[in-house]
Design a protein around this motif. Structure first.
Motif, PDB file in Angstrom:
ATOM      1  N   ASN A 113       0.856  -1.146  -0.201  1.00 29.35           N
ATOM      2  CA  ASN A 113       0.098  -0.106  -0.066  1.00 29.35           C
ATOM      3  C   ASN A 113       1.006   1.100   0.231  1.00 29.35           C
ATOM      4  OD1 ASN A 113      -2.205  -1.405   0.053  1.00 29.35           O
ATOM      5  ND2 ASN A 113      -2.698  -1.346   2.193  1.00 29.35           N
ATOM      6  N   VAL A 114       2.166   1.404   0.876  1.00 24.64           N
ATOM      7  CA  VAL A 114       3.050   2.377   0.731  1.00 24.64           C
ATOM      8  C   VAL A 114       3.627   2.571  -0.512  1.00 24.64           C
ATOM      9  CG1 VAL A 114       4.848   3.229   1.845  1.00 24.64           C
ATOM     10  CG2 VAL A 114       3.051   2.377   3.359  1.00 24.64           C
ATOM     11  N   MET A 115       4.130   1.429  -0.903  1.00 23.92           N
ATOM     12  CA  MET A 115       4.733   1.595  -2.388  1.00 23.92           C
ATOM     13  C   MET A 115       4.133   2.131  -3.669  1.00 23.92           C
ATOM     14  SD  MET A 115       6.990  -1.783  -2.205  1.00 23.92           S
ATOM     15  CE  MET A 115       8.527  -2.279  -1.405  1.00 23.92           C
ATOM     16  N   VAL A 116       2.658   1.404  -3.498  1.00 23.07           N
ATOM     17  CA  VAL A 116       1.749   2.089  -4.607  1.00 23.07           C
ATOM     18  C   VAL A 116       1.413   3.620  -4.365  1.00 23.07           C
ATOM     19  CG1 VAL A 116      -0.740   1.740  -5.429  1.00 23.07           C
ATOM     20  CG2 VAL A 116       0.758  -0.156  -4.970  1.00 23.07           C
ATOM     21  N   GLU A 117       1.086   4.045  -3.015  1.00 22.04           N
ATOM     22  CA  GLU A 117       0.727   5.236  -2.700  1.00 22.04           C
ATOM     23  C   GLU A 117       1.779   6.468  -3.070  1.00 22.04           C
ATOM     24  OE1 GLU A 117      -0.679   8.032   0.965  1.00 22.04           O
ATOM     25  OE2 GLU A 117      -0.448   5.693   1.120  1.00 22.04           O
ATOM     26  N   LYS A 118       3.025   6.022  -2.650  1.00 22.17           N
ATOM     27  CA  LYS A 118       4.131   6.839  -2.855  1.00 22.17           C
ATOM     28  C   LYS A 118       4.806   6.740  -4.250  1.00 22.17           C
ATOM     29  CE  LYS A 118       3.646   8.402   1.382  1.00 22.17           C
ATOM     30  NZ  LYS A 118       3.360   9.788   1.772  1.00 22.17           N
ATOM     31  N   ASN A 119       4.376   5.489  -5.039  1.00 23.25           N
ATOM     32  CA  ASN A 119       5.147   5.143  -5.994  1.00 23.25           C
ATOM     33  C   ASN A 119       6.857   5.162  -5.894  1.00 23.25           C
ATOM     34  OD1 ASN A 119       5.496   4.362  -8.847  1.00 23.25           O
ATOM     35  ND2 ASN A 119       6.248   6.667  -9.658  1.00 23.25           N
ATOM     36  N   ASN A 120       7.213   4.495  -4.853  1.00 21.09           N
ATOM     37  CA  ASN A 120       8.603   4.415  -4.367  1.00 21.09           C
ATOM     38  C   ASN A 120       8.685   2.877  -3.578  1.00 21.09           C
ATOM     39  OD1 ASN A 120      11.269   4.612  -3.550  1.00 21.09           O
ATOM     40  ND2 ASN A 120      11.009   6.732  -3.148  1.00 21.09           N
ATOM     41  N   SER A 121       9.529   1.852  -3.995  1.00 20.23           N
ATOM     42  CA  SER A 121      10.070   0.854  -3.302  1.00 20.23           C
ATOM     43  C   SER A 121      11.145   1.199  -2.153  1.00 20.23           C
ATOM     44  CB  SER A 121      10.547  -0.164  -4.158  1.00 20.23           C
ATOM     45  OG  SER A 121      11.844   0.053  -4.955  1.00 20.23           O
ATOM     46  N   ASN A 122      11.507   2.213  -1.956  1.00 21.80           N
ATOM     47  CA  ASN A 122      12.521   2.456  -0.921  1.00 21.80           C
ATOM     48  C   ASN A 122      11.874   2.509   0.520  1.00 21.80           C
ATOM     49  OD1 ASN A 122      14.911   2.969  -0.250  1.00 21.80           O
ATOM     50  ND2 ASN A 122      15.028   5.050  -0.347  1.00 21.80           N
ATOM     51  N   VAL A 123      11.302   1.370   0.888  1.00 20.91           N
ATOM     52  CA  VAL A 123      10.353   1.487   2.382  1.00 20.91           C
ATOM     53  C   VAL A 123      11.108   0.727   2.982  1.00 20.91           C
ATOM     54  CG1 VAL A 123       8.392   0.425   3.136  1.00 20.91           C
ATOM     55  CG2 VAL A 123       8.460   1.317   0.748  1.00 20.91           C
ATOM     56  N   ASP A 124      11.278   1.126   4.504  1.00 22.60           N
ATOM     57  CA  ASP A 124      12.071   0.587   5.473  1.00 22.60           C
ATOM     58  C   ASP A 124      11.255  -0.732   5.937  1.00 22.60           C
ATOM     59  OD1 ASP A 124      13.771   0.343   7.089  1.00 22.60           O
ATOM     60  OD2 ASP A 124      13.265   1.962   8.735  1.00 22.60           O
ATOM     61  N   ALA A 125      11.908  -1.605   6.481  1.00 28.09           N
ATOM     62  CA  ALA A 125      11.450  -2.898   6.737  1.00 28.09           C
ATOM     63  C   ALA A 125      10.526  -2.949   8.163  1.00 28.09           C
ATOM     64  CB  ALA A 125      12.649  -4.072   7.216  1.00 28.09           C
ATOM     65  N   ILE A 126       9.466  -3.428   8.093  1.00 30.43           N
ATOM     66  CA  ILE A 126       8.624  -3.692   9.475  1.00 30.43           C
ATOM     67  C   ILE A 126       9.186  -4.179  10.540  1.00 30.43           C
ATOM     68  CG2 ILE A 126       6.457  -4.178  10.316  1.00 30.43           C
ATOM     69  CD1 ILE A 126       5.128  -3.987   7.417  1.00 30.43           C
ATOM     70  N   SER A 127       9.425  -3.508  11.696  1.00 27.64           N
ATOM     71  CA  SER A 127      10.028  -4.098  13.091  1.00 27.64           C
ATOM     72  C   SER A 127       9.015  -5.457  13.395  1.00 27.64           C
ATOM     73  CB  SER A 127       9.972  -3.237  13.977  1.00 27.64           C
ATOM     74  OG  SER A 127      10.506  -3.473  15.289  1.00 27.64           O
ATOM     75  N   GLY A 128       9.735  -6.361  13.633  1.00 27.42           N
ATOM     76  CA  GLY A 128       9.106  -7.408  13.947  1.00 27.42           C
ATOM     77  C   GLY A 128       8.930  -8.550  13.077  1.00 27.42           C
ATOM     78  N   SER A 129       9.062  -8.105  11.701  1.00 25.02           N
ATOM     79  CA  SER A 129       9.083  -8.904  10.621  1.00 25.02           C
ATOM     80  C   SER A 129      10.226  -8.528   9.569  1.00 25.02           C
ATOM     81  CB  SER A 129       7.603  -8.866  10.015  1.00 25.02           C
ATOM     82  OG  SER A 129       6.588  -9.207  10.774  1.00 25.02           O
ATOM     83  N   THR A 130      11.132  -8.243  10.328  1.00 28.77           N
ATOM     84  CA  THR A 130      12.337  -7.622   9.312  1.00 28.77           C
ATOM     85  C   THR A 130      12.934  -8.389   8.108  1.00 28.77           C
ATOM     86  OG1 THR A 130      13.079  -6.742  11.441  1.00 28.77           O
ATOM     87  CG2 THR A 130      14.544  -6.866   9.538  1.00 28.77           C
ATOM     88  N   GLU A 131      13.320  -9.780   8.280  1.00 31.16           N
ATOM     89  CA  GLU A 131      13.594 -10.652   6.975  1.00 31.16           C
ATOM     90  C   GLU A 131      12.636 -10.835   6.093  1.00 31.16           C
ATOM     91  OE1 GLU A 131      16.773 -11.506   6.958  1.00 31.16           O
ATOM     92  OE2 GLU A 131      17.116 -10.402   8.734  1.00 31.16           O
ATOM     93  N   THR A 132      11.527 -11.057   6.484  1.00 37.52           N
ATOM     94  CA  THR A 132      10.298 -11.222   5.642  1.00 37.52           C
ATOM     95  C   THR A 132      10.127  -9.861   4.728  1.00 37.52           C
ATOM     96  OG1 THR A 132       9.306 -13.120   6.951  1.00 37.52           O
ATOM     97  CG2 THR A 132       7.649 -11.492   5.355  1.00 37.52           C
ATOM     98  N   SER A 133       9.885  -8.738   5.425  1.00 39.35           N
ATOM     99  CA  SER A 133       9.636  -7.380   4.702  1.00 39.35           C
ATOM    100  C   SER A 133      10.881  -7.275   3.839  1.00 39.35           C
ATOM    101  CB  SER A 133       9.427  -6.495   5.730  1.00 39.35           C
ATOM    102  OG  SER A 133      10.143  -6.174   6.766  1.00 39.35           O
ATOM    103  N   LYS A 134      11.997  -7.338   4.513  1.00 42.04           N
ATOM    104  CA  LYS A 134      13.333  -7.044   3.452  1.00 42.04           C
ATOM    105  C   LYS A 134      13.330  -7.742   2.279  1.00 42.04           C
ATOM    106  CE  LYS A 134      17.026  -5.584   6.715  1.00 42.04           C
ATOM    107  NZ  LYS A 134      18.074  -5.795   7.513  1.00 42.04           N
TER     108      LYS A 134
END
Length: 584
Positions: free
Chosen positions: A75-96
């Motif tokens: 949702n953030v990537m689509v809204e901001k048109n940017n994939s430079n998103v920080d990993a979500i704490s608690g699910s770091t490896e999955t989000s990375k």
């Protein structure tokens, strides 16, 4: 003829160049990267160099944990048109892994992501003061069990979870559950088990440091808890197979479909949704509200930065798990288990519930007893489920190729034995025959492939090949395998008195896996009574406060037997829900 051929080649070149030029603006592109449990493959739709949509088309990540993570980042990537998103704490490896997969797709599309990293935030605001009959802290197995029973008893319930995903340690566990006299024992012909035998095994397994009256409740209610999960929650257990974990005298551990806690958590969440029980993730409880000696609610903060108050007219249930991921807290109670130990636990198991209950006057016990799981990934500390082949005849050897402990001993005993070996590590050896019994490679295929990729597991046609891969003396490993094969034939382990059934290792192919111990379960925690009411240092009930699961310290003593955690959280989670709803 020649002119036509040249014309055709030129036309093909024009088409090729056109497609290359256009690939940076429109189209659908695939990308791939490694997550926590293997490859994540995504499909990114681009229009006018803008991200329109992202779909996960292949993933080995835990679906319960990963789905909300993927959706938030998308949702953030689509809204901001940017994939430079920080990993979500608690699910770091999955989000990375997900972010890297998307960026891989965008590179193919000729699109770069730059600028400062975007932090994925919880933007939805809510009422700052809310009232419920029962407030449950923690969305793991204990919390969901408590909430469902409280709702069934007529209470208005909410579950608060600080992490972005539900499930806690229950979700990432093997999900096996000990219970005596079950339908599966009947199906496989086990008739020598009882609640009394289970009670004795559990009490003995914790060196008699668990409170006998609490262990009795665990044993007496285990079967009905398993049937509740099966019949009311719709958890699917395998009908013709059981595990015998270390310290148990018989096979009694029910195995969920998929061999992980995801089956239990996903079904609990479905049931909670049916009952319209709100589950508020990214909502961290900061303290208990105590008025006139009674716990009447909690103060919390969500990711939007709001300070929230949740009033509880009947009770608060603490189901926040242990403190295996809190190194400082581990060192406080057991200096040995410091930074050199990794943990199998989720990042959220930091002891918050114990600390906040202590501030409200709660008593604690058995805090120094911290269990390590013996067979874990040496690079990540994650528990190995492929290695459950140990319960069906896999053997443990050291760097010298020799057995050094009974494979079905207690977890603490095996862990200590491993730490006394060269390199403080072990190797689990099994063959195709054992794998056909356990089926762990097929069930945990993504973990198997990841271990192979990491060079921590090797499939060998011969014992010579297996020994060579990990630099183990060939002659010693062959001698050990021959000796075990002899024990398998005569039905008696003359070296370590294996309480299960050894299997001949005469024939390959073989699997050999490197492993180390990792912090797994904290036995200590809050003192509760038989009704799950939290007690103060004088042994008196703290009105309005209940607790269940790993946050308590009364059941397991010095060591928790494998398969007892799911029983614990379900049995005492259910009791706490009923009693909190009744204000008992």
């Amino acid at each position: 003829m020649k002119k036509k051929k040249i014309l055709g080649l030129a036309l093909a070149l024009v088409i090729t160049l056109s497609s290359l030029v256009g690939c940076g603006s429109n189209g659908t592109f695939t990308g791939q990267a490694d997550g926590k449990h293997g490859a994540i493959k995504v499909e990114v739709k681009i229009k006018d160099e803008k991200i329109q949509d992202i779909k996960v088309i292949e993933s080995s990540e835990n679906i319960v944990l990963s789905e909300p993570v993927f959706n938030k980042i998308k949702n953030v990537m689509v809204e901001k048109n940017n994939s430079n998103v920080d990993a979500i704490s608690g699910s770091t490896e999955t989000s990375k892994g997900y972010i890297a997969a998307v960026q891989n797709a965008l590179e193919k599309a000729g699109i770069k992501s730059d600028g400062d990293k975007i932090v994925v935030e919880h933007l939805k605001e809510e009422e700052t003061t809310q009232e419920y009959d029962v407030v449950v802290i923690g969305a793991g197995g204990a919390g969901f069990s408590a909430a469902l029973e409280a709702e069934k008893a007529g209470a208005k319930v909410v579950i608060l979870e600080k992490m972005p995903s539900i499930g806690g340690n229950t979700l990432i566990s093997g999900g096996e559950m000990n219970a005596p006299e079950t339908w599966v024992q009947k199906n496989v012909g086990i008739e020598n088990d009882s609640a009394e035998t289970f009670y004795n095994d559990t009490l003995k397994g914790g060196d008699n440091k668990g409170l006998p009256e609490m262990v009795k409740i665990l044993a007496d209610n285990a079967k009905s808890a398993a049937e509740w999960l099966r019949d009311e929650v719709n958890v699917k257990f395998i009908d013709d197979k059981l595990f015998q974990f270390g310290g148990h005298s018989v096979k009694r551990a029910l195995i969920p479909e998929g061999h992980t806690g995801a089956e239990m958590i996903s079904k609990l969440k479905i049931k909670a949704d049916e009952k319209e029980i709100p589950v508020k993730t990214e909502t961290e409880v900061k303290e208990l509200i105590v008025e006139n000696g009674k716990v009447t609610g909690v103060k919390a903060k969500n990711l939007a930065g709001q300070d929230l108050t949740f009033k509880a007219t009947k009770g608060v249930i603490v189901a926040t798990g242990g403190f295996g991921s809190n190194v400082e807290m581990r060192k406080k109670y057991n200096a040995e288990l410091d930074e050199k130990y990794m943990s199998t636990d989720t990042p959220g198991t930091t002891g918050d519930g114990i600390v906040m209950a202590e501030k409200a006057g709660a008593n604690i016990m058995n805090m120094e007893y911290i269990q390590t799981y013996p067979i874990c990934n040496p690079e990540t500390g994650v528990i190995s489920l492929v290695a459950d082949s140990r319960f069906d005849g896999g053997i443990l050897v050291n760097q010298e190729g020799k057995r050094f402990v009974e494979e079905l001993e207690r977890r603490d005993v095996i862990s200590k034995a491993i730490l006394n070996q060269t390199g403080k590590q072990t190797y689990l050896l099994w063959n195709e025959k054992i794998d056909e019994i356990s089926n762990t490679i097929d069930v945990h295929k993504s973990e198997y492939e990841m271990l192979i990729k990491q060079g921590l597991l090797y499939k060998a046609d011969t014992l010579e090949d297996a020994a060579k891969f990990f630099n183990i003396p060939v002659d010693e490993l062959k001698k050990t395998a021959e000796r075990v094969s002899g024990f398998a034939k005569n039905g008696k382990d003359e070296d370590f008195k294996h309480r299960g059934k050894l299997v001949s290792l005469e024939e390959g192919p073989y699997y050999i896996q490197k492993a180390i111990p990792s912090v797994h379960h904290t036995m200590g925690g809050l003192v509760i009574d038989t009704e799950t009411r939290v007690l103060d240092k004088d042994g008196k009930i703290i009105p309005g406060l209940y607790a269940a699961g790993e946050v308590t310290g009364v059941v397991h003593g010095t060591n928790r037997l494998g398969g007892n955690a799911i029983t614990d959280i379900t049995v005492f989670g259910r009791i706490s829900g009923v009693n909190a709803a009744q204000g008992k």
